[in-house]
Enzyme design. Structure first.
Site, short mmCIF file in Angstrom:
data_model
loop_
_atom_site.label_atom_id
_atom_site.label_comp_id
_atom_site.label_asym_id
_atom_site.label_seq_id
_atom_site.Cartn_x
_atom_site.Cartn_y
_atom_site.Cartn_z
N GLU A 34 0.84 -1.28 0.02
CA GLU A 34 -0.02 0.03 -0.05
C GLU A 34 0.86 1.23 -0.02
OE1 GLU A 34 -4.35 1.19 1.69
OE2 GLU A 34 -3.33 -0.30 2.71
N TYR A 106 -0.16 -7.20 -1.81
CA TYR A 106 -1.08 -6.62 -1.36
C TYR A 106 -2.38 -7.34 -2.13
CZ TYR A 106 -4.37 -2.88 -0.06
OH TYR A 106 -5.19 -2.02 0.51
N ASP A 147 0.26 -8.40 3.04
CA ASP A 147 -1.18 -7.97 3.59
C ASP A 147 -2.25 -8.95 2.68
OD1 ASP A 147 -3.75 -7.12 3.98
OD2 ASP A 147 -3.53 -5.03 3.90
N ASN A 149 -5.31 -9.54 3.45
CA ASN A 149 -6.64 -9.25 3.61
C ASN A 149 -7.40 -10.41 3.82
OD1 ASN A 149 -7.34 -6.23 3.63
ND2 ASN A 149 -6.48 -6.00 1.47
N ASP A 248 -2.24 1.73 10.29
CA ASP A 248 -2.87 0.85 11.10
C ASP A 248 -2.55 -0.51 10.90
OD1 ASP A 248 -3.54 0.74 8.28
OD2 ASP A 248 -5.38 1.32 8.40
#
Length: 257
Positions: A34, A106, A147, A149, A248
């Site tokens: 990101e 990602y 990541d 997700n 985050d």
């Protein structure tokens, strides 16, 4: 050797946090996600000043992945997943560094469920599985870091109810992740913390999630058998999430012999 995955949530906004992290932890390889910046906007001068070289695959305002290596420059192997030449999202980069094949991933978020975004997520995961099988066939030490997700299990979220309608926690997402792992990959973080109930890597900015420890685990490092044989440890660097204007996500690190 220390290898880290770190979703920055905007490299230009978090550049001080990235440099701070590199200086404090001195990782050998860092997989970033990101970036949210075009290729030409990556702050490569600052990264090199910190002692790192990089290969990256950027996209203005969205997505973006990179692999950093301390000292010696990583060797780019590919950008983008095979299987869909029309896929314009910057979500996958693969390089060689420190004797490892390393991918920074990602994976699509997929929300809201029941839309083309969720379909894209699942199809992207199918392409990742296909390419991961090819990497396994090379019989080399490989780490797929990033990541994802995906919240793999119930214990990887603070609340099943809160995530019940989220794409990260759907049975289809979890099944696709299991299919990937069951090819022969080792989930490094869970391997070293098999019974830890709050093994979180992400805490939302809203509703005091960080203060309440209302997080979930979506940042994973999957190791091929030859990489898993060299694993010495894995941990979440929660201190980085507590810093001012932090991402985050917390960085997740593994130690490889």
């Amino acid at each position: 050797m220390k290898l880290v995955t770190y979703n920055l949530n905007g490299i230009r906004a978090r550049l001080p946090r990235l440099i701070e992290y590199l200086q404090r932890e001195q990782p050998d390889i860092v997989c970033l996600q990101e970036l949210k910046c075009a290729d030409e906007a990556l702050p490569i001068v600052d990264i090199e000043a910190a002692g790192y070289h990089a290969v990256w695959h950027g996209q203005k305002g969205f997505n973006g992945v990179a692999v950093l290596a301390k000292g010696e420059a990583p060797t780019l192997r590919r950008v983008g997943l095979p299987g869909d030449p029309d896929d314009t999202h910057s979500r996958y980069i693969e390089a060689e560094a420190g004797g490892l094949v390393v991918a920074s991933i990602y994976l699509p978020n997929g929300n809201p469920i029941g839309t083309e975004k969720f379909d894209y997520k699942l199809k992207w995961m199918e392409r990742l599985c296909a390419h991961a099988a090819e990497l396994l066939a090379e019989e080399r030490p490989v780490v797929l870091a990033g990541d994802y997700n995906v919240i793999p299990e119930d214990r990887d979220t603070f609340s099943r109810r809160a995530m019940a309608n989220d794409a990260l926690f759907q049975p289809e997402s979890q099944q696709a992740f299991r299919r990937l792992v069951n090819q022969g990959w080792t989930d490094a973080l869970r391997a070293f913390h098999p019974d830890e109930p709050k093994l979180f890597t992400f805490w939302d900015y809203t509703a005091g999630a960080w203060q309440r420890d209302a997080g979930f685990r979506i940042d994973h490092l999957l190791c091929s058998p030859r990489a898993a044989d060299r694993l010495l440890g894995a941990e979440v660097h929660k201190w980085a999430r507590a810093e001012e204007k932090a991402s985050d996500h917390a960085p997740v690190a593994i130690e490889v012999a």
